[in-house]
Design a protein around this motif. Structure first.
Motif, PDB file in Angstrom:
ATOM      1  N   ASP A  35      77.648  35.077  23.590  1.00  0.00           N
ATOM      2  CA  ASP A  35      78.389  36.120  24.293  1.00  0.00           C
ATOM      3  C   ASP A  35      77.476  37.103  25.015  1.00  0.00           C
ATOM      4  O   ASP A  35      77.870  37.685  26.012  1.00  0.00           O
ATOM      5  CB  ASP A  35      79.255  36.911  23.308  1.00  0.00           C
ATOM      6  N   HIS A  36      76.268  37.285  24.485  1.00  0.00           N
ATOM      7  CA  HIS A  36      75.411  38.358  24.979  1.00  0.00           C
ATOM      8  C   HIS A  36      73.953  37.958  24.784  1.00  0.00           C
ATOM      9  O   HIS A  36      73.634  37.240  23.839  1.00  0.00           O
ATOM     10  CB  HIS A  36      75.703  39.630  24.157  1.00  0.00           C
ATOM     11  N   ASP A  45      68.643  44.879  27.212  1.00  0.00           N
ATOM     12  CA  ASP A  45      70.000  44.339  27.210  1.00  0.00           C
ATOM     13  C   ASP A  45      70.225  43.593  28.527  1.00  0.00           C
ATOM     14  O   ASP A  45      70.325  44.210  29.579  1.00  0.00           O
ATOM     15  CB  ASP A  45      70.998  45.488  27.066  1.00  0.00           C
ATOM     16  N   GLY A  80      72.866  41.708  29.053  1.00  0.00           N
ATOM     17  CA  GLY A  80      74.299  41.773  29.332  1.00  0.00           C
ATOM     18  C   GLY A  80      75.085  40.609  28.767  1.00  0.00           C
ATOM     19  O   GLY A  80      74.568  39.763  28.036  1.00  0.00           O
ATOM     20  N   ASN A  81      76.357  40.613  29.140  1.00  0.00           N
ATOM     21  CA  ASN A  81      77.275  39.562  28.711  1.00  0.00           C
ATOM     22  C   ASN A  81      77.084  38.306  29.541  1.00  0.00           C
ATOM     23  O   ASN A  81      76.623  38.372  30.684  1.00  0.00           O
ATOM     24  CB  ASN A  81      78.728  40.030  28.849  1.00  0.00           C
ATOM     25  N   MET A  82      77.473  37.202  28.944  1.00  0.00           N
ATOM     26  CA  MET A  82      77.426  35.925  29.650  1.00  0.00           C
ATOM     27  C   MET A  82      78.591  35.858  30.627  1.00  0.00           C
ATOM     28  O   MET A  82      79.616  36.446  30.379  1.00  0.00           O
ATOM     29  CB  MET A  82      77.520  34.778  28.653  1.00  0.00           C
ATOM     30  N   ALA A 103      74.345  37.559  32.204  1.00  0.00           N
ATOM     31  CA  ALA A 103      73.065  37.770  31.525  1.00  0.00           C
ATOM     32  C   ALA A 103      72.010  36.758  31.946  1.00  0.00           C
ATOM     33  O   ALA A 103      70.810  37.061  31.957  1.00  0.00           O
ATOM     34  CB  ALA A 103      73.263  37.722  30.016  1.00  0.00           C
TER      35      ALA A 103
END
Length: 171
Positions: free
Chosen positions: A145-146, A157, A159-161, A164
């Motif tokens: 997810d991340h 960070d 980020g989200n998929m 990312a």
């Protein structure tokens, strides 16, 4: 993700509350059951036989060996297994239990491609809790997810998929 020596394992130890951070903080909310699986499964073994080891986890050896896809006698010493077999055996024990926070340090090490795919499927099928992988692996992934990575000692960070992937330097 991060280079060798970047601090991934140290971060895992901090998240498991086994090390204190030199600076910054690590906080967890509603996390009671934590498991940190180290890169080297030998560090976890306490039983003299496969059956003893499974019993130490309060598991049956039939269930664990089936999950690990191992066909060995219960009286086998876990430390007589190949590194890949031992890794599969240990991860089967870990994944047979439920945790609020599961930290897997280099879970793909010592596994061949087939076993990496099986492990991805097993990790992706976890129904509860948070799973964090600390890995160099760049080919095989469970559902992610991340993404975070350690760059120059700083946790970045990404980020989200799927966004990312465009920010991930170690891809």
């Amino acid at each position: 993700s991060g280079d060798v020596g970047s601090g991934k394992s140290t971060l895992a130890l901090i998240m498991a509350d086994l090390f204190m951070p030199e600076q910054g903080t690590c906080s967890r909310e509603n996390v009671e059951r934590i498991m940190l699986s180290f890169q080297f499964p030998e560090f976890h073994i306490t039983g003299l036989t496969v059956a003893d080891e499974c019993a130490s986890w309060n598991l049956t050896s039939d269930d664990v060996l089936a999950l690990a896809d191992l066909h060995i006698p219960e009286k086998t010493s876990p430390l007589s297994l190949s590194r890949g077999e031992l890794k599969r055996f240990h991860l089967a024990c870990v994944l047979s239990r439920q945790y609020d926070l599961l930290l897997l340090d280099e879970p793909f090490s010592s596994l061949d491609c087939r076993e990496k795919e099986r492990l991805c499927s097993q990790i992706s099928s976890r129904k509860a809790g948070i799973t964090i992988l600390f890995t160099h692996e760049q080919t095989f992934f469970p559902r992610v997810d991340h993404i975070w990575e350690i760059v120059g000692g700083t946790l970045v960070d990404c980020g989200n998929m799927p966004y990312a992937l465009s920010c991930w330097q170690h891809a």
